[in-house]
Design a protein around this motif. Structure first.
Motif, PDB file in Angstrom:
ATOM      1  N   ALA A  62      12.747   7.669 -15.836  1.00  0.00           N
ATOM      2  CA  ALA A  62      12.283   7.457 -17.216  1.00  0.00           C
ATOM      3  C   ALA A  62      12.779   8.561 -18.130  1.00  0.00           C
ATOM      4  N   GLU A  63      12.781   9.782 -17.634  1.00  0.00           N
ATOM      5  CA  GLU A  63      13.286  10.893 -18.433  1.00  0.00           C
ATOM      6  C   GLU A  63      14.777  10.720 -18.734  1.00  0.00           C
ATOM      7  N   GLU A  64      15.541  10.299 -17.750  1.00  0.00           N
ATOM      8  CA  GLU A  64      16.979  10.114 -17.959  1.00  0.00           C
ATOM      9  C   GLU A  64      17.252   9.006 -18.980  1.00  0.00           C
ATOM     10  N   PHE A  65      16.483   7.943 -18.939  1.00  0.00           N
ATOM     11  CA  PHE A  65      16.669   6.862 -19.906  1.00  0.00           C
ATOM     12  C   PHE A  65      16.345   7.334 -21.328  1.00  0.00           C
ATOM     13  N   VAL A  66      15.294   8.127 -21.459  1.00  0.00           N
ATOM     14  CA  VAL A  66      14.941   8.620 -22.789  1.00  0.00           C
ATOM     15  C   VAL A  66      16.027   9.549 -23.329  1.00  0.00           C
ATOM     16  N   LEU A  67      16.561  10.419 -22.476  1.00  0.00           N
ATOM     17  CA  LEU A  67      17.635  11.316 -22.910  1.00  0.00           C
ATOM     18  C   LEU A  67      18.893  10.536 -23.265  1.00  0.00           C
ATOM     19  N   THR A  68      19.207   9.515 -22.486  1.00  0.00           N
ATOM     20  CA  THR A  68      20.382   8.690 -22.797  1.00  0.00           C
ATOM     21  C   THR A  68      20.204   7.961 -24.118  1.00  0.00           C
ATOM     22  N   THR A  69      18.989   7.482 -24.396  1.00  0.00           N
ATOM     23  CA  THR A  69      18.724   6.835 -25.678  1.00  0.00           C
ATOM     24  C   THR A  69      18.927   7.806 -26.841  1.00  0.00           C
ATOM     25  N   ALA A  70      18.475   9.040 -26.659  1.00  0.00           N
ATOM     26  CA  ALA A  70      18.671  10.041 -27.709  1.00  0.00           C
ATOM     27  C   ALA A  70      20.147  10.357 -27.904  1.00  0.00           C
ATOM     28  N   GLU A  71      20.891  10.473 -26.822  1.00  0.00           N
ATOM     29  CA  GLU A  71      22.323  10.760 -26.934  1.00  0.00           C
ATOM     30  C   GLU A  71      23.089   9.599 -27.556  1.00  0.00           C
ATOM     31  N   LEU A  72      22.683   8.364 -27.257  1.00  0.00           N
ATOM     32  CA  LEU A  72      23.316   7.218 -27.888  1.00  0.00           C
ATOM     33  C   LEU A  72      23.086   7.208 -29.398  1.00  0.00           C
ATOM     34  N   SER A  73      21.991   7.798 -29.828  1.00  0.00           N
ATOM     35  CA  SER A  73      21.689   7.808 -31.258  1.00  0.00           C
ATOM     36  C   SER A  73      22.413   8.908 -32.002  1.00  0.00           C
ATOM     37  N   TYR A  74      22.730  10.029 -31.323  1.00  0.00           N
ATOM     38  CA  TYR A  74      23.234  11.195 -32.043  1.00  0.00           C
ATOM     39  C   TYR A  74      24.658  11.590 -31.682  1.00  0.00           C
ATOM     40  N   LEU A  75      25.152  11.193 -30.522  1.00  0.00           N
ATOM     41  CA  LEU A  75      26.519  11.550 -30.175  1.00  0.00           C
ATOM     42  C   LEU A  75      27.512  10.653 -30.916  1.00  0.00           C
ATOM     43  N   GLN A  76      28.669  11.198 -31.203  1.00  0.00           N
ATOM     44  CA  GLN A  76      29.681  10.414 -31.907  1.00  0.00           C
ATOM     45  C   GLN A  76      30.257   9.315 -31.019  1.00  0.00           C
ATOM     46  N   GLU A  77      30.463   9.604 -29.735  1.00  0.00           N
ATOM     47  CA  GLU A  77      31.002   8.629 -28.801  1.00  0.00           C
ATOM     48  C   GLU A  77      29.904   8.183 -27.839  1.00  0.00           C
ATOM     49  N   ARG A  78      29.657   6.894 -27.825  1.00  0.00           N
ATOM     50  CA  ARG A  78      28.643   6.362 -26.920  1.00  0.00           C
ATOM     51  C   ARG A  78      29.075   6.506 -25.464  1.00  0.00           C
ATOM     52  N   ARG A  79      30.372   6.524 -25.241  1.00  0.00           N
ATOM     53  CA  ARG A  79      30.859   6.679 -23.881  1.00  0.00           C
ATOM     54  C   ARG A  79      30.396   8.002 -23.276  1.00  0.00           C
TER      55      ARG A  79
END
Length: 340
Positions: free
Chosen positions: A220-237
């Motif tokens: 669950a923690e990893e999914f939440v961090l990935t969601t945050a990175e998808l929102s703020y990182l320039q490249e979703r990859r």
């Protein structure tokens, strides 16, 4: 003074009180998490704080691109551990890419865990050497052993202190990977249901994080961090690759590669998730079958040592008792009557 210390340490009453104190402390440490509240809520709070930190880092990066001469983040006051690590340049001597990856897999992210890891690798050998020297030479525990053996024991204690942080991080990474691996097929099924219902990947991961937290807090923690990175990182990859790197599992890497391909070529995500979910469940079933097939060889020795003696005692016990009552195998033969 030394004789009095040795007499005190070898006193049975003192040793009994020490063992009772250690047992009480271990019991309190074991029962403490039960009164510490909901672990999922605490972990989610930590993830929220880390998400805010990630947002602050993203804003700082944007400011740094506008003004590269700004060094505000580097001018922060260093702690004692950080000063020692930087002064001795331990990062170059004791750390590499594998160390950073292992720390991420164990759930330690950021610079502070790396600094603490390097500091303890520097300090614990001296602590182990000092304790071993006091125990062996000060208390005279190994007086009957040669000097070389006592010196090698002290050196072994120093080596144990040097590798203790590595063993701790490795064990924690293994437990974390095992927790994520057990919950991963169920998480894929939930994500597939969310995606087929029309939700985006970010919303699906957020929903799965809420549902899968009772089974695996780490996932669950990893999914939440990935969601945050998808929102703020320039490249979703990059967000998907970070998820695969933090978990260190091949099933997760396969899913992230499928998501990257879907993002790049516009292929349906639901179909890829359905196939990967089926493969994950088949892999988990295969692993369970392997463990079941390995049980007979593992049970052979316990059966020989524990079951067969009891079985022989039950079967042959009554016969042995009866023979002992009759005087042995031949017993007391009746005397022949006198000849007429």
């Amino acid at each position: 003074m030394s004789a009095q210390t040795i007499k005190t340490l070898t006193d049975p009453a003192f040793l009994t009180a020490l063992l009772v104190g250690i047992a009480v402390f271990a019991t309190m440490m074991t029962l403490l998490p039960a009164f510490g509240g909901n672990p999922l809520k605490n972990r989610m709070k930590a993830v929220a704080l880390e998400r805010d930190e990630l947002r602050a880092k993203q804003r700082a990066r944007l400011v740094a691109e506008a003004d590269r001469r700004s060094r505000g983040l580097r001018e922060q006051q260093s702690t004692g551990m950080r000063r020692v690590v930087e002064r001795l340049d331990l990062r170059r001597l004791l750390a590499d890419e594998n160390t950073v990856r292992q720390l991420k897999t164990a759930g330690f992210r950021g610079q502070n865990p790396m600094t603490q890891f390097l500091f303890f690798r520097l300090v614990l050998p001296f602590v182990g050497l000092g304790l071993a020297a006091v125990y062996i030479f000060g208390l005279g525990v190994m007086e009957d052993k040669p000097m070389m053996i006592r010196v090698f024991a002290c050196i072994g204690a120093a080596y144990a202190g040097f590798y203790a942080p590595i063993v701790y991080v490795t064990n924690r990474a293994s437990k974390r990977k095992e927790s994520i691996k057990r919950a991963w097929p169920d998480a894929l099924d939930l994500m597939l249901i969310c995606v087929e219902s029309g939700m985006s990947i970010e919303a699906a991961m957020r929903k799965v994080a809420e549902e899968i937290g009772s089974q695996s807090v780490e996932l669950a923690e990893e999914f939440v961090l990935t969601t945050a990175e998808l929102s703020y990182l320039q490249e979703r990859r990059q967000a998907y690759e970070n998820l695969a790197e933090r978990t260190g599992l091949e099933p997760v890497k396969s899913v992230t590669q499928a998501l990257i391909q879907a993002e790049r070529y516009g292929t349906p995500v639901a179909h890829a998730l359905r196939v990967l979910s089926s493969e994950s469940r088949d892999a988990r079933m295969t692993e369970a079958e392997k463990k079941a097939a390995a049980l007979p060889p593992k049970l052979t020795v316990p059966m020989i040592l524990f079951f067969l003696p009891v079985l022989f005692a039950i079967i042959l016990g009554p016969a042995g008792i009866q023979l002992s009552q009759n005087g042995g195998f031949f017993g007391d033969q009746p005397q022949s009557s006198a000849t007429e």
